[in-house]
Design a protein around this motif. Structure first.
Motif, PDB file in Angstrom:
ATOM      1  N   ASP A  20      41.847  50.224  52.280  1.00 17.20           N
ATOM      2  CA  ASP A  20      43.085  49.905  52.813  1.00 17.20           C
ATOM      3  C   ASP A  20      43.203  49.179  54.798  1.00 17.20           C
ATOM      4  O   ASP A  20      42.483  50.553  54.811  1.00 17.20           O
ATOM      5  N   TYR A  21      43.359  48.355  54.541  1.00 17.45           N
ATOM      6  CA  TYR A  21      43.022  47.726  55.679  1.00 17.45           C
ATOM      7  C   TYR A  21      43.371  46.565  55.573  1.00 17.45           C
ATOM      8  O   TYR A  21      44.428  45.594  55.011  1.00 17.45           O
ATOM      9  N   THR A  22      43.691  46.036  57.274  1.00 22.19           N
ATOM     10  CA  THR A  22      44.732  44.576  57.205  1.00 22.19           C
ATOM     11  C   THR A  22      43.714  43.227  57.085  1.00 22.19           C
ATOM     12  O   THR A  22      42.025  43.374  57.218  1.00 22.19           O
ATOM     13  N   ILE A  23      43.985  42.372  56.106  1.00 22.96           N
ATOM     14  CA  ILE A  23      43.516  41.347  55.865  1.00 22.96           C
ATOM     15  C   ILE A  23      42.931  40.456  56.873  1.00 22.96           C
ATOM     16  O   ILE A  23      44.120  40.042  57.617  1.00 22.96           O
ATOM     17  N   THR A  24      41.932  39.863  56.873  1.00 25.29           N
ATOM     18  CA  THR A  24      42.239  39.314  57.817  1.00 25.29           C
ATOM     19  C   THR A  24      41.138  38.093  57.560  1.00 25.29           C
ATOM     20  O   THR A  24      41.008  36.683  58.559  1.00 25.29           O
ATOM     21  N   LYS A  25      40.792  37.703  56.458  1.00 22.02           N
ATOM     22  CA  LYS A  25      40.098  36.016  56.190  1.00 22.02           C
ATOM     23  C   LYS A  25      41.122  35.307  55.542  1.00 22.02           C
ATOM     24  O   LYS A  25      41.707  35.846  54.588  1.00 22.02           O
ATOM     25  N   ILE A  26      41.723  34.745  55.907  1.00 24.44           N
ATOM     26  CA  ILE A  26      42.580  33.560  56.218  1.00 24.44           C
ATOM     27  C   ILE A  26      42.504  32.019  55.961  1.00 24.44           C
ATOM     28  O   ILE A  26      42.291  31.875  57.103  1.00 24.44           O
ATOM     29  N   GLU A  27      42.508  31.927  55.063  1.00 24.88           N
ATOM     30  CA  GLU A  27      42.518  30.051  55.124  1.00 24.88           C
ATOM     31  C   GLU A  27      44.382  29.505  55.322  1.00 24.88           C
ATOM     32  O   GLU A  27      44.782  29.859  54.292  1.00 24.88           O
ATOM     33  N   GLY A  28      44.718  28.690  55.849  1.00 21.57           N
ATOM     34  CA  GLY A  28      46.120  28.430  56.447  1.00 21.57           C
ATOM     35  C   GLY A  28      46.721  29.761  57.263  1.00 21.57           C
ATOM     36  O   GLY A  28      46.597  30.270  57.355  1.00 21.57           O
ATOM     37  N   ALA A 424      49.144  34.276  43.257  1.00 25.51           N
ATOM     38  CA  ALA A 424      48.298  34.404  41.974  1.00 25.51           C
ATOM     39  C   ALA A 424      46.922  34.255  42.595  1.00 25.51           C
ATOM     40  O   ALA A 424      46.269  34.183  43.753  1.00 25.51           O
ATOM     41  N   LEU A 425      46.782  36.338  42.307  1.00 31.72           N
ATOM     42  CA  LEU A 425      44.482  35.933  42.120  1.00 31.72           C
ATOM     43  C   LEU A 425      44.547  35.959  41.784  1.00 31.72           C
ATOM     44  O   LEU A 425      44.221  35.059  41.111  1.00 31.72           O
ATOM     45  N   ARG A 426      42.536  35.418  42.425  1.00 35.09           N
ATOM     46  CA  ARG A 426      41.538  34.552  42.438  1.00 35.09           C
ATOM     47  C   ARG A 426      40.595  35.084  42.121  1.00 35.09           C
ATOM     48  O   ARG A 426      40.295  36.208  43.454  1.00 35.09           O
ATOM     49  N   HIS A 427      39.917  35.078  40.907  1.00 36.34           N
ATOM     50  CA  HIS A 427      37.961  35.408  41.440  1.00 36.34           C
ATOM     51  C   HIS A 427      37.626  34.354  41.507  1.00 36.34           C
ATOM     52  O   HIS A 427      37.552  33.333  40.370  1.00 36.34           O
ATOM     53  N   ASP A 428      36.525  34.371  42.455  1.00 30.84           N
ATOM     54  CA  ASP A 428      35.441  33.434  42.687  1.00 30.84           C
ATOM     55  C   ASP A 428      34.108  33.107  41.916  1.00 30.84           C
ATOM     56  O   ASP A 428      34.002  34.207  42.860  1.00 30.84           O
ATOM     57  N   GLY A 429      33.774  33.667  41.458  1.00 29.66           N
ATOM     58  CA  GLY A 429      32.554  33.306  40.792  1.00 29.66           C
ATOM     59  C   GLY A 429      31.660  33.314  41.363  1.00 29.66           C
ATOM     60  O   GLY A 429      30.208  34.445  41.139  1.00 29.66           O
ATOM     61  N   PRO A 430      31.167  31.733  41.708  1.00 28.94           N
ATOM     62  CA  PRO A 430      29.872  32.117  42.499  1.00 28.94           C
ATOM     63  C   PRO A 430      30.043  33.055  43.641  1.00 28.94           C
ATOM     64  O   PRO A 430      28.303  32.892  44.280  1.00 28.94           O
ATOM     65  N   ASN A 431      30.938  33.529  43.872  1.00 33.94           N
ATOM     66  CA  ASN A 431      31.002  33.612  45.342  1.00 33.94           C
ATOM     67  C   ASN A 431      31.298  35.102  44.926  1.00 33.94           C
ATOM     68  O   ASN A 431      31.330  36.205  46.459  1.00 33.94           O
ATOM     69  N   ARG A 433      34.122  36.907  44.505  1.00 28.48           N
ATOM     70  CA  ARG A 433      34.714  37.448  45.499  1.00 28.48           C
ATOM     71  C   ARG A 433      36.195  37.227  45.291  1.00 28.48           C
ATOM     72  O   ARG A 433      36.451  36.860  44.420  1.00 28.48           O
ATOM     73  N   THR A 434      37.773  38.188  45.633  1.00 28.53           N
ATOM     74  CA  THR A 434      38.614  38.427  45.571  1.00 28.53           C
ATOM     75  C   THR A 434      39.775  37.487  45.658  1.00 28.53           C
ATOM     76  O   THR A 434      39.734  38.063  47.384  1.00 28.53           O
ATOM     77  N   GLY A 435      40.634  36.148  45.867  1.00 29.53           N
ATOM     78  CA  GLY A 435      41.604  35.999  47.067  1.00 29.53           C
ATOM     79  C   GLY A 435      42.472  35.939  46.545  1.00 29.53           C
ATOM     80  O   GLY A 435      42.585  36.740  44.842  1.00 29.53           O
ATOM     81  N   LEU A 436      43.661  35.734  47.426  1.00 31.91           N
ATOM     82  CA  LEU A 436      44.904  35.414  45.973  1.00 31.91           C
ATOM     83  C   LEU A 436      45.835  34.268  47.426  1.00 31.91           C
ATOM     84  O   LEU A 436      45.215  34.090  48.478  1.00 31.91           O
ATOM     85  N   ASP A 437      46.087  33.489  46.357  1.00 33.85           N
ATOM     86  CA  ASP A 437      46.713  32.398  47.083  1.00 33.85           C
ATOM     87  C   ASP A 437      48.230  32.328  47.342  1.00 33.85           C
ATOM     88  O   ASP A 437      48.615  32.924  45.845  1.00 33.85           O
ATOM     89  N   ARG A 451      45.267  30.977  51.419  1.00 29.62           N
ATOM     90  CA  ARG A 451      44.505  31.854  50.672  1.00 29.62           C
ATOM     91  C   ARG A 451      43.636  33.139  51.443  1.00 29.62           C
ATOM     92  O   ARG A 451      42.909  32.352  52.543  1.00 29.62           O
ATOM     93  N   LEU A 452      44.845  34.120  50.339  1.00 23.98           N
ATOM     94  CA  LEU A 452      43.538  35.127  51.316  1.00 23.98           C
ATOM     95  C   LEU A 452      41.967  35.803  50.523  1.00 23.98           C
ATOM     96  O   LEU A 452      42.328  35.821  49.894  1.00 23.98           O
ATOM     97  N   TRP A 453      40.916  36.153  51.517  1.00 26.61           N
ATOM     98  CA  TRP A 453      40.283  37.061  50.868  1.00 26.61           C
ATOM     99  C   TRP A 453      39.907  38.342  51.079  1.00 26.61           C
ATOM    100  O   TRP A 453      40.236  38.871  52.436  1.00 26.61           O
ATOM    101  N   LEU A 454      39.587  38.902  49.932  1.00 30.25           N
ATOM    102  CA  LEU A 454      39.492  40.662  50.407  1.00 30.25           C
ATOM    103  C   LEU A 454      38.739  40.413  51.055  1.00 30.25           C
ATOM    104  O   LEU A 454      37.177  39.486  51.001  1.00 30.25           O
ATOM    105  N   ASP A 455      38.445  41.986  51.317  1.00 29.01           N
ATOM    106  CA  ASP A 455      36.756  42.477  52.124  1.00 29.01           C
ATOM    107  C   ASP A 455      35.819  42.345  51.199  1.00 29.01           C
ATOM    108  O   ASP A 455      34.766  42.754  51.297  1.00 29.01           O
TER     109      ASP A 455
END
Length: 471
Positions: A20-28, A424-431, A433-437, A451-455
């Motif tokens: 439960d947290y505020t998302i801070t890793k945001i591109e755009g 749409a949720l995004r799974h970034d395999g090489p890194n 991590r989980t993001g949201l476009d 594009r938001l990235w979870l911690d």
């Protein structure tokens, strides 16, 4: 022949951390018109078998519901496991003791509870959040806190062993249409839940065989049930596992795809339509009525044997290239003549398809899906199709990334059909991590607005829904 797809097994690897947290890793920038909650659900086994999570079937795993709350250009993330009786019992025992479709328990329990894994979809209706899986009754959670509320049996009117994970909601009437299936006659059950949460229809329906009926469609006046070339017939059903394990899930290339269509009113007879193809439909698109006919779109898996083999091994990151022959089709049903024709509209792999939920059951033009260009693989990017023709608009795929079901969110409640956002949720395999476009619905093939990235990462999520602010 199964082939290995890099990072696909990792996309489905459990990571059962409630947060439960505020998302801070945001591109755009998050559009300020985006106000409401995105709910997602996925299998996320809390206690894995000793052999490791890779032995689990893609349908196995404790449910894991997440809520992405958007308000005034900011976003907050919260996630919780549905506290079913089986989830609580396994945590109490401290080991994998209930088993799954691919693998038995590390230690069998005496008198175990039903293994209810509410892990497939999250649906908001009548002020309640439903965590759903097609081998159990619906499970309620608080839509704001994600606190578990418990199993619901359709106010005592539940007819079969389970109910499905893909209800249809007519936003004009507020009614929710739901189905369930089981391996003994009557094979199908249909329900209607009114806008106030009361059950107005609960009926058992005969079908030609015990099909794996994963999804249904509605129009203004009708319910459409796809019955594909995959069945679940077996001799000794287990009430704790309505699917009967993988031995019961059988490809039936000797059967042609059929559709059952009936009026939405109680007691209506079912009319059956047959297509001369042994295809299987997992998820339907939208359906609507026009000039005495019903038009429906859906991706069709063209090889039922390859489909069954692939879903057995997808958790391992293995795919049968023949199973990737799942292409968008449009079906036209002539109610007067009882005939049906299906037309393939693209060679693109397409699944996990959605459209503007405000138009469910009514004529629409646009749809969205998780797609892959020929030779590119499955679940690679977001695609937008146009019923009126023309090429599909496709987001560029990123190596080692997988994109889940895209959900359309209108810019406002009275905005035009494609005036809004696709998320749409995004799974970034090489890194890992989980993001949201967040995409502009009129520019799906352009760079994301945000594009938001979870911690932390979460497993690949099949389904979810959008709840607008104030509902």
């Amino acid at each position: 022949m199964l082939i290995e797809i890099d990072y696909l097994s990792e996309a489905m690897r459990p990571d059962p951390v409630e947060s439960d947290y505020t998302i801070t890793k945001i591109e755009g920038e998050i559009p300020r018109e985006l106000n409401g909650t995105l709910y997602r659900n996925c299998p996320n086994q809390k206690t894995s078998p000793k052999a490791g999570p890779g032995v689990l079937h893609m349908f196995d795993g404790d449910g894991f519901v997440s809520a992405w709350r958007f308000e005034d250009g900011k976003a907050r993330y919260r996630s919780r496991h549905p506290r079913t009786e089986s989830f609580l019992r396994e945590q109490e025992e401290g080991e994998y003791c209930l088993g799954g479709l691919n693998v038995g328990p590390d230690r069998a329990l005496r008198n175990p509870p039903p293994n209810y894994q509410a892990n497939t979809n999250a649906v908001y209706h009548a002020g309640r959040l439903w965590a759903m899986h097609e081998t159990m009754p619906p499970f309620f959670m608080d839509p704001d806190t994600l606190e578990s509320k418990g199993i619901w049996d359709y106010d005592g009117k539940m007819l079969g062993m389970a109910s499905g994970a893909h209800p249809c909601i007519d936003v004009r009437t507020g009614q929710m249409f739901q189905c369930g299936y089981q391996p003994m006659a009557p094979f199908l059950q249909l329900y209607v839940v009114e806008a106030d949460g009361k059950v107005s229809l609960a009926e058992a329906v005969d079908t030609p065989w015990a099909g794996k009926i994963h999804d249904i469609a509605i129009t203004e006046n009708y319910i459409i049930v796809p019955l594909g070339a995959v069945d679940i017939s077996y001799e000794n059903p287990d009430r704790n596992d309505p699917l009967g394990g993988l031995k019961a899930l059988r490809a039936r290339p000797d059967l042609n795809l059929r559709f059952g269509i009936r009026k939405r009113e109680p007691g209506s007879p079912m009319q059956w339509f047959e297509v001369p193809d042994s295809h299987y439909i997992l998820h339907v698109g939208n359906a609507f009525e026009r000039d005495g006919k019903i038009i429906m779109d859906a991706p069709a898996w063209e090889n039922p044997t390859a489909f069954v083999e692939t879903i057995k091994h997808l958790r391992e990151g293995k795919v049968d290239p023949d199973a990737a022959h799942c292409h968008p089709r449009v079906y036209e049903f002539d109610l007067a003549t009882g005939t049906c024709k299906g037309t393939k509209v693209s060679d693109m792999f397409a699944e996990l398809n959605r459209f503007d939920d405000r138009l469910m059951g009514y004529e629409n033009r646009y749809g969205y899906a998780s797609v892959g260009r020929p030779g590119e693989g499955i679940f690679r990017s977001v695609g937008k199709y146009d019923r009126s023709g023309g090429p599909m608009a496709i987001q560029d795929a990123v190596e080692g990334n997988f994109v889940g079901e895209p959900i359309f969110v209108p810019r406002s409640q009275d905005a035009a059909e494609d005036d809004g956002f696709v998320i749409a949720l995004r799974h970034d395999g090489p890194n890992d991590r989980t993001g949201l476009d967040i995409l502009d619905a009129r520019g799906v093939d352009k760079e994301p607005l945000a594009r938001l990235w979870l911690d932390h990462r979460v497993p690949f999520s099949p389904h979810g829904c959008w709840r607008p602010e104030g509902t």
